[in-house]
Design an enzyme around this catalytic site. Structure first.
Site, PDB file in Angstrom:
ATOM      1  N   LYS A 178      22.342  35.003  73.551  1.00 14.67           N
ATOM      2  CA  LYS A 178      21.942  34.992  74.949  1.00 14.67           C
ATOM      3  C   LYS A 178      21.226  33.680  75.255  1.00 14.67           C
ATOM      4  O   LYS A 178      20.445  33.177  74.434  1.00 14.67           O
ATOM      5  CB  LYS A 178      21.014  36.186  75.198  1.00 14.67           C
ATOM      6  CG  LYS A 178      20.645  36.446  76.630  1.00 14.67           C
ATOM      7  CD  LYS A 178      19.799  37.728  76.694  1.00 14.67           C
ATOM      8  CE  LYS A 178      19.439  38.119  78.107  1.00 14.67           C
ATOM      9  NZ  LYS A 178      18.674  39.390  78.128  1.00 14.67           N
ATOM     10  N   LEU A 227      16.565  37.016  84.799  1.00 15.76           N
ATOM     11  CA  LEU A 227      16.839  38.087  83.828  1.00 15.76           C
ATOM     12  C   LEU A 227      16.690  39.491  84.402  1.00 15.76           C
ATOM     13  O   LEU A 227      17.095  40.458  83.772  1.00 15.76           O
ATOM     14  CB  LEU A 227      15.928  37.981  82.582  1.00 15.76           C
ATOM     15  CG  LEU A 227      15.963  36.673  81.796  1.00 15.76           C
ATOM     16  CD1 LEU A 227      15.059  36.779  80.570  1.00 15.76           C
ATOM     17  CD2 LEU A 227      17.365  36.335  81.366  1.00 15.76           C
ATOM     18  N   SER A 253      20.619  42.255  81.461  1.00 17.00           N
ATOM     19  CA  SER A 253      20.732  40.820  81.578  1.00 17.00           C
ATOM     20  C   SER A 253      21.537  40.162  80.450  1.00 17.00           C
ATOM     21  O   SER A 253      21.871  38.981  80.536  1.00 17.00           O
ATOM     22  CB  SER A 253      19.332  40.205  81.631  1.00 17.00           C
ATOM     23  OG  SER A 253      18.604  40.479  80.437  1.00 17.00           O
ATOM     24  N   SER A 254      21.843  40.915  79.394  1.00 15.60           N
ATOM     25  CA  SER A 254      22.650  40.344  78.307  1.00 15.60           C
ATOM     26  C   SER A 254      24.131  40.509  78.616  1.00 15.60           C
ATOM     27  O   SER A 254      24.933  40.880  77.748  1.00 15.60           O
ATOM     28  CB  SER A 254      22.292  41.018  76.976  1.00 15.60           C
ATOM     29  OG  SER A 254      20.905  40.991  76.738  1.00 15.60           O
ATOM     30  N   ILE A 274      14.258  44.661  78.391  1.00 10.85           N
ATOM     31  CA  ILE A 274      12.992  45.125  78.937  1.00 10.85           C
ATOM     32  C   ILE A 274      13.177  46.289  79.909  1.00 10.85           C
ATOM     33  O   ILE A 274      12.213  46.912  80.338  1.00 10.85           O
ATOM     34  CB  ILE A 274      12.215  43.977  79.611  1.00 10.85           C
ATOM     35  CG1 ILE A 274      10.741  44.371  79.835  1.00 10.85           C
ATOM     36  CG2 ILE A 274      12.867  43.583  80.934  1.00 10.85           C
ATOM     37  CD1 ILE A 274       9.860  43.244  80.333  1.00 10.85           C
ATOM     38  N   GLY A 275      14.426  46.594  80.249  1.00  8.30           N
ATOM     39  CA  GLY A 275      14.700  47.718  81.125  1.00  8.30           C
ATOM     40  C   GLY A 275      16.076  48.300  80.858  1.00  8.30           C
ATOM     41  O   GLY A 275      16.571  49.144  81.605  1.00  8.30           O
ATOM     42  N   GLY A 276      16.692  47.817  79.771  1.00  7.69           N
ATOM     43  CA  GLY A 276      18.046  48.253  79.427  1.00  7.69           C
ATOM     44  C   GLY A 276      18.997  47.098  79.227  1.00  7.69           C
ATOM     45  O   GLY A 276      20.211  47.282  79.163  1.00  7.69           O
ATOM     46  N   SER A 277      18.484  45.875  79.092  1.00  8.53           N
ATOM     47  CA  SER A 277      19.311  44.669  79.131  1.00  8.53           C
ATOM     48  C   SER A 277      20.228  44.475  77.934  1.00  8.53           C
ATOM     49  O   SER A 277      21.131  43.640  77.976  1.00  8.53           O
ATOM     50  CB  SER A 277      18.421  43.429  79.284  1.00  8.53           C
ATOM     51  OG  SER A 277      17.810  43.428  80.545  1.00  8.53           O
TER      52      SER A 277
END
Length: 616
Positions: A178, A227, A253-254, A274-277
């Site tokens: 990433k 992100l 974001s990934s 950080i939230g499901g990325s």
């Protein structure tokens, strides 16, 4: 009485039938002149105000043009640099003479077979590198998932081939990264143009560890601006597309990682969450991902806009085309070098006994978290996983996660935006802003009282109390004392959740990853509640994996007729799920903090059984 009547009033004070004395004429003329004078001043004030407003608008417009010009120059130089790096790789590939079919043969090898052939010398690191470079360039031409080719990959692979004995357990394995992972001599933009050309002095810790294990970082992959989006788009590299349906997003974001892996052009990658990325794009693209406990793998050297916020922290983890890539990379990355480079990482080696245990497990399951209703395809995936694990002798029990309806707005949203979005707004004010972030930027820009009022209006129009709560939540944090109280509330929720977990004597939990499958491009901002299933385990700092179980069927789409149709978000989900047949559907496997090995055990057993069913 009109002004004309005053002209006929007598001068001696008599009214002659009129109701005003002659002195009123003098008073009227004075007032009239004063009003005329004030009107002139008002015009001047109005003209001055209008001029000031126009000046402010003009200055802001000039500032925006200047920012776009300056950032645009940086972006142009970056793109030229990336194109030059690609040209070098293409020249090497032309000279090596590897055909597309030869590359496909190598890339098709499962992780363990690729690892075996690299270890015994059947394949050279340079051969494997070239094969993956060919496929990555082909994939990014379709999907725009690669941001740049890493120029030192060739030298690293050649040096590995010169070794008398293999350099490590990941010897010669190509790894995609990433773009937020820092590299010596390179920049990490997080999708922000003004962050370009801020060159780093050393590699991120996880990259140093991967190189020590013999891996070959070969490309960097795309991510969303800041992100903080469930899709992948930014003003530098543009939008990344889904590997199955280009009208849809690979997630974020990934997202660049997932698109590249989903296209079969990377066998192993690393992302952050950080939230499901990690888990969201893995679900959207049908690959494997592992969100580790926050202190299990080093975050040192990863670029982020939320580093000052420590109550809900980002994590680092692997992503792969098959399960073994996740397992092998995680196992070997827990090394002495890793712990030495970052003492903040818990010095816990891989727990083989936990992973290899044959003891039957007690596993909770749920298809609805009480916050966002999952679509039929995602519910069905959980039931498939449940039935499969039961057939293996595990006990599956229905589990209702407590307090999610309050935790998402009051704990996750309130914490992540605890500074009222000031950090993100500060960065976006210096940059070109993509449309998906413009609405969020507007919310952060307006005064708190106006946002509070807007939240109630949005709530009424959308018929969605949770959306209104999510908008209002950050406004409640107004002091250091408030931040301390937030920390206490987070801990209270963790205690409450663990008590519910212990009460049912659970070892692990399976549930949806997201309430939907891959969403159309630009539309993730319209369904923010859909990501509650991953956000929950960032709040808790639990270990969690994402793995493919099934694909959307025509029956799943037809069953959307039974989906709730009350809120504007419900209506969006119904609309977005049309035409999703064939898209991947993952499940989420969750364990307590520092129990990644148990999560991996459940994923492994589930994966083997599902593949055996497919082959039979």
């Amino acid at each position: 009485m009109g002004a004309r009547s005053y002209l006929f009033q007598p001068r001696d004070g008599r009214t002659d039938g009129h109701d005003k004395p002659i002195v009123s004429l003098v008073k009227h003329r004075f007032v009239f002149r004063t009003q005329m004078k004030m009107t002139g001043n008002s015009r001047k004030i109005l003209a001055f105000g209008a001029g000031a407003i126009l000046t402010i608008i003009f200055v802001k417009r000039v500032k925006k043009w200047y920012i776009e010009y300056q950032v645009g120059k940086k972006i142009q130089r970056k793109i030229q640099h990336c194109e030059a790096a690609r040209a070098e790789v293409e020249e090497v590939l032309r000279e090596c003479g590897m055909t597309l079919n030869q590359a496909k043969t190598i890339v098709a090898l499962p992780f363990m077979e690729l690892q075996r052939q690299l270890q015994n010398g059947s394949l050279y690191a340079v051969q494997v590198l070239h094969a993956y470079q060919i496929m990555a360039l082909e994939a990014t031409d379709r999907l725009n998932c690669v941001t740049e080719c890493l120029p030192d990959a060739e030298a690293i692979a050649q040096s590995l081939d010169r070794l008398d004995k293999k350099g490590g357990p990941l010897h010669g394995i190509p790894v995609s990264l990433k773009e937020s992972f820092e590299l010596a001599g390179n920049d990490s933009s997080c999708g922000l143009g003004h962050w370009l050309e801020n060159y780093k002095s050393q590699d991120a810790v996880i990259i140093q560890v991967l190189k020590d294990l013999g891996a070959v970082p070969f490309v960097r992959t795309n991510l969303p601006e800041t992100l903080m989006l469930g899709e992948t788009n930014n003003p530098i590299f543009g939008r990344t597309l889904h590997p199955v349906d280009p009208r849809r997003t690979p997630g974020g974001s990934s997202g660049g990682e997932a698109a590249l892996i989903g296209a079969g052009a990377s066998v192993l990658g690393f992302g952050s969450d950080i939230g499901g990325s990690i888990r969201i794009p893995s679900h959207f693209c049908g690959c494997y991902g592992l969100k580790t406990t926050g202190e299990r793998m080093s975050r040192k050297g990863t670029a982020s806009l939320s580093k000052g916020q420590t109550l809900v922290s980002g994590t680092v983890g692997p992503m792969s085309r098959d399960f073994d890539g996740i397992l092998e990379s995680f196992k070997h990355c827990l090394s002495d070098l890793h712990f030495a480079l970052d003492p903040q990482v818990a010095p816990l080696k891989f727990n083989d006994s936990m992973f290899n245990s044959k003891k039957p497990l007690r596993i909770g399951f749920y298809a609805y978290d009480g916050y966002s209703r999952a679509v039929p395809a995602c519910e069905r995936a959980v039931l498939i996983a449940k039935d499969t694990l039961e057939q293996q002798g595990h006990t599956l029990v229905a589990f209702t996660p407590p307090g999610v309806i309050d935790a998402i707005p009051d704990l996750y949203m309130k914490t992540i935006q605890g500074d009222h979005g000031k950090q993100f707004l500060l960065q976006l004010q210096k940059d070109i802003v993509i449309p998906e972030l413009a609405r969020i930027k507007l919310c952060w820009s307006i005064p708190g009282w106006m946002l509070w009022l807007l939240s109630w209006i949005v709530q009424a129009v959308a018929k969605d109390p949770q959306l209104g709560r999510a908008l209002r939540a950050p406004l409640q944090l107004r002091s250091i004392y408030g931040w301390f109280q937030q920390a206490l509330q987070l801990q209270e929720f963790k205690d409450k959740f663990l008590a519910a977990w212990r009460e049912q004597k659970l070892d692990a939990v399976i549930c949806p990853v997201v309430a939907t499958v891959a969403l159309p491009n630009s539309e993730t901002v319209n369904v923010p509640s859909a990501f509650s299933y991953t956000m929950l385990y960032n709040i808790l700092n639990y270990s969690a994996g994402s793995m493919p179980v099934t694909r959307v069927t025509s029956d799943d789409v037809c069953n959307m007729a039974k989906y709730p149709n009350k809120t504007s978000e419900n209506k969006c989900v119904i609309k977005y799920m049309q035409g999703t047949e064939g898209l991947p559907v993952n499940v989420q496997v969750v364990g307590l903090p520092y129990q990644e090995e148990l999560v991996l055990r459940v994923m492994s057993e589930l994966d083997k059984s599902l593949k055996a069913e497919q082959e039979s």
